[in-house]
Design an enzyme around this catalytic site. Structure first.
Site, short mmCIF file in Angstrom:
data_model
loop_
_atom_site.label_atom_id
_atom_site.label_comp_id
_atom_site.label_asym_id
_atom_site.label_seq_id
_atom_site.Cartn_x
_atom_site.Cartn_y
_atom_site.Cartn_z
N ARG A 1 0.82 -1.16 0.06
CA ARG A 1 0.27 0.10 -0.04
C ARG A 1 1.01 1.22 -0.03
O ARG A 1 1.69 1.32 0.82
CB ARG A 1 -0.82 0.14 1.34
CG ARG A 1 -2.32 0.01 1.08
CD ARG A 1 -3.06 -0.07 2.33
NE ARG A 1 -2.50 0.39 3.61
CZ ARG A 1 -3.44 0.98 4.29
NH1 ARG A 1 -4.61 0.80 4.45
NH2 ARG A 1 -2.74 1.28 5.54
N THR B 1 -1.01 7.50 -0.81
CA THR B 1 -2.26 7.49 -1.63
C THR B 1 -3.13 6.38 -1.04
O THR B 1 -4.29 6.38 -1.39
CB THR B 1 -2.06 7.05 -3.09
OG1 THR B 1 -1.40 6.00 -3.23
CG2 THR B 1 -1.12 8.30 -3.71
N ASP C 1 -0.14 -3.05 12.36
CA ASP C 1 0.24 -3.33 10.94
C ASP C 1 0.59 -4.96 11.04
O ASP C 1 1.54 -5.39 11.72
CB ASP C 1 1.65 -2.58 10.60
CG ASP C 1 2.02 -2.81 9.39
OD1 ASP C 1 2.10 -4.13 8.87
OD2 ASP C 1 2.30 -1.95 8.41
N ASP D 1 4.13 -6.03 9.81
CA ASP D 1 5.14 -5.75 10.97
C ASP D 1 5.11 -6.75 12.10
O ASP D 1 6.24 -7.13 12.53
CB ASP D 1 5.10 -4.42 11.23
CG ASP D 1 5.88 -3.64 10.14
OD1 ASP D 1 6.35 -3.88 9.32
OD2 ASP D 1 5.23 -2.18 10.31
C1 PRP Z 1 -1.32 -4.50 4.49
C2 PRP Z 1 -2.24 -5.75 4.56
C3 PRP Z 1 -3.09 -5.70 3.36
C4 PRP Z 1 -3.30 -4.46 3.07
C5 PRP Z 1 -4.59 -3.82 3.59
O1 PRP Z 1 -0.29 -4.93 3.63
O2 PRP Z 1 -1.60 -7.09 4.70
O3 PRP Z 1 -2.29 -6.14 2.18
O4 PRP Z 1 -2.30 -3.69 3.95
O5 PRP Z 1 -5.02 -2.50 3.62
P1 PRP Z 1 -5.99 -1.96 2.18
O6 PRP Z 1 -7.18 -3.09 2.43
O7 PRP Z 1 -6.06 -0.59 2.71
O8 PRP Z 1 -5.33 -2.18 1.00
P2 PRP Z 1 0.90 -3.62 3.46
O9 PRP Z 1 0.61 -2.85 2.34
O10 PRP Z 1 1.12 -3.02 4.52
O11 PRP Z 1 2.25 -4.77 3.01
P3 PRP Z 1 2.75 -5.82 3.71
O12 PRP Z 1 1.84 -6.79 3.74
O13 PRP Z 1 3.99 -6.03 2.74
O14 PRP Z 1 3.57 -5.33 4.92
N1 URA Z 2 -2.68 -3.01 7.01
C1 URA Z 2 -2.42 -3.61 8.13
O1 URA Z 2 -1.62 -4.11 8.38
N2 URA Z 2 -3.14 -3.03 9.07
C2 URA Z 2 -4.24 -2.12 8.87
O2 URA Z 2 -5.08 -1.70 9.86
C3 URA Z 2 -4.54 -1.55 7.71
C4 URA Z 2 -3.62 -1.91 6.62
#
Ligand code: PRP
Ligand code: URA
Length: 212
Positions: free
Chosen positions: A107, A111, A203, A206
């Site tokens: 994400r 944006t 998150d 993380d």
């Molecule tokens: C997080 C989560 C989803 C996304 C959800 O991933 O694991 O993929 O955010 O958010 P959304 O519904 O608003 O799109 P992130 O982009 O943080 O990546 P990561 O899993 O690599 O940490």
């Molecule tokens: N991605 C996450 O990991 N947590 C949230 O709450 C939203 C997006």
């Protein structure tokens, strides 16, 4: 709270207990990873209730009989990287012969749009049931983008499993993909200004990988 018809909240006490442990900021990465895998198995159990069966001839140590086995081609589990990997482990525990695909999305923090960096799925995906998984459905941009891509490549029977959704995300997803059922442990009411689910669990990537 009104949710679209395609959203199934799994209210089983074990699922709810594990979700609370995952939400708790005191829970270590090691325990978070274990809980995510366990909840993946339980949500996967609910999401696979309608898999087709076929009667086959077998012989028990006592007698011959007809008994049911899963029919058709093996299903495909598609985690959205990174955090979907932890949830996929539990689903694969349940269906060890499943194929796997991977969709890499992150994400953009400014944006909140999903940016694709990886996409690899089995070639014959149109013949298989597909389970897309990601712990979080916040704005739903990531889940919508993943399912868009899978449909473009021919996937037809898709389900989405997450641990936690937001009302906004569930509605946005159902509007674009009303044919894709969502299985989740809970749906929280709000998103904050950074697109995080409130109260949420933080998150997921993380916490799973200990990167913060
Ligand atoms: C997080 C989560 C989803 C996304 C959800 O991933 O694991 O993929 O955010 O958010 P959304 O519904 O608003 O799109 P992130 O982009 O943080 O990546 P990561 O899993 O690599 O940490
Ligand atoms: N991605 C996450 O990991 N947590 C949230 O709450 C939203 C997006």
């Amino acid at each position: 709270m009104s949710l679209p018809k395609s959203v199934h909240v799994v209210s089983h006490p074990l699922v709810q207990h594990k979700l609370t442990k995952m939400r708790d900021r005191q829970t270590s990465s090691t325990n978070f990873r274990r809980l995510l895998r366990e909840i993946g198995l339980l949500l996967g159990y609910d999401a696979t209730r309608d898999l087709p069966l076929v009667e086959t001839d077998i012989t028990t140590p006592i007698a011959a009989m007809k008994a049911p086995l899963l029919d058709g081609k093996k299903l495909v589990v598609v985690p959205i990287l990174r955090a979907g990997l932890g949830l996929a482990e539990g689903i694969i525990d349940l269906v060890p012969l499943a194929r796997m695909g991977h969709v890499g999305l992150y994400r953009d923090p400014r944006t909140l749009q999903a940016v694709e960096y990886y996409f690899k799925i089995p070639q014959d995906i149109s013949d298989r049931d597909v389970i897309v998984c990601d712990p979080m459905l916040a704005t739903a941009h990531s889940a919508i983008a993943a399912v868009d891509r899978l449909k473009e490549t021919g996937a037809r029977r898709i389900k989405f499993i997450c641990v936690l959704g937001s009302v906004q995300g569930a509605n946005a997803f159902a509007e674009v993909h009303p044919d894709v059922p969502i299985f989740t442990a809970a749906v929280d009411a709000e998103l904050n200004d950074h697109g995080y689910i409130v109260p949420g669990l933080g998150d997921a990537g993380d916490r799973l990988f200990g990167t913060k």
